[in-house]
Design a protein around this motif. Structure first.
Motif, short mmCIF file in Angstrom:
data_model
loop_
_atom_site.label_atom_id
_atom_site.label_comp_id
_atom_site.label_asym_id
_atom_site.label_seq_id
_atom_site.Cartn_x
_atom_site.Cartn_y
_atom_site.Cartn_z
N THR A 32 0.98 4.21 -2.61
CA THR A 32 0.67 5.48 -1.58
C THR A 32 0.88 4.79 -0.11
O THR A 32 1.29 5.35 0.80
N GLN A 33 0.10 3.69 0.17
CA GLN A 33 0.14 2.86 1.42
C GLN A 33 1.71 2.62 1.92
O GLN A 33 1.96 3.08 3.09
N GLY A 34 2.37 2.15 1.16
CA GLY A 34 3.66 1.79 1.21
C GLY A 34 4.61 3.04 1.59
O GLY A 34 5.55 2.95 2.44
N HIS A 35 4.30 3.99 0.59
CA HIS A 35 5.17 5.35 0.93
C HIS A 35 4.74 5.82 2.24
O HIS A 35 5.57 6.49 2.98
N SER A 36 3.59 5.77 2.57
CA SER A 36 3.15 6.43 3.72
C SER A 36 3.59 5.61 5.11
O SER A 36 4.18 6.18 6.06
N LYS A 37 3.79 4.38 5.03
CA LYS A 37 4.44 3.59 5.96
C LYS A 37 6.26 3.64 5.92
O LYS A 37 6.65 4.00 7.16
N ARG A 38 6.67 4.06 4.91
CA ARG A 38 8.13 4.22 4.88
C ARG A 38 8.27 5.75 5.51
O ARG A 38 9.42 5.87 6.32
N ILE A 39 7.39 6.58 5.43
CA ILE A 39 7.66 8.04 5.91
C ILE A 39 7.38 8.00 7.27
O ILE A 39 8.09 8.46 8.22
N ALA A 40 6.39 7.04 7.95
CA ALA A 40 6.19 6.96 9.34
C ALA A 40 7.59 6.26 9.90
O ALA A 40 8.02 6.62 11.03
#
Length: 120
Positions: A32-40
């Protein structure tokens, strides 16, 4: 109904089950943290693209522009404009690099063409 001696979980079985659940929770949190960083990062790149397109449109329209930063979605970008001659003397190639203000990390490079007589 009588209670059997081997009914229920042993302490070892309960600890193993909790360890498996903990590993699953940690891996889910990491994903989830990696996905949030990619979205940002993707949002920053989209805003950088729009900033570069805006600057190229300014150049094509002949609007007097400087080297001032441009703000898109509350994110400030430094735009580096580079002009190069082409095989056609009436046309120049223009590259607009869009980087987050204060950094050298270029998020987007846009190439386009403008008339050579354009002084901006």
């Amino acid at each position: 109904m009588t209670r059997q001696d081997d009914a229920g979980f042993t302490l070892i079985e309960a600890l193993v089950a909790m360890a498996v659940l903990a590993l699953g929770a940690v891996s889910l949190l990491s994903a989830t943290q990696g996905h949030s960083k990619r979205i940002a990062d993707l949002s920053d790149r989209v805003a950088a693209r729009w900033a570069a397109e805006y600057r190229l449109s300014e150049i094509r329209a002949g609007v007097a522009i400087g080297a001032e930063p441009l703000e898109v979605y509350g994110i400030e970008f430094d735009l580096d404009v580079t002009r190069r001659p082409t095989s056609d003397p009436d046309v120049q190639a223009v590259s607009v690099g869009s980087a987050l203000s204060g950094t050298d990390r270029v998020l987007y490079i846009l190439d386009g063409y403008v008339p050579s007589g354009d002084p901006s």
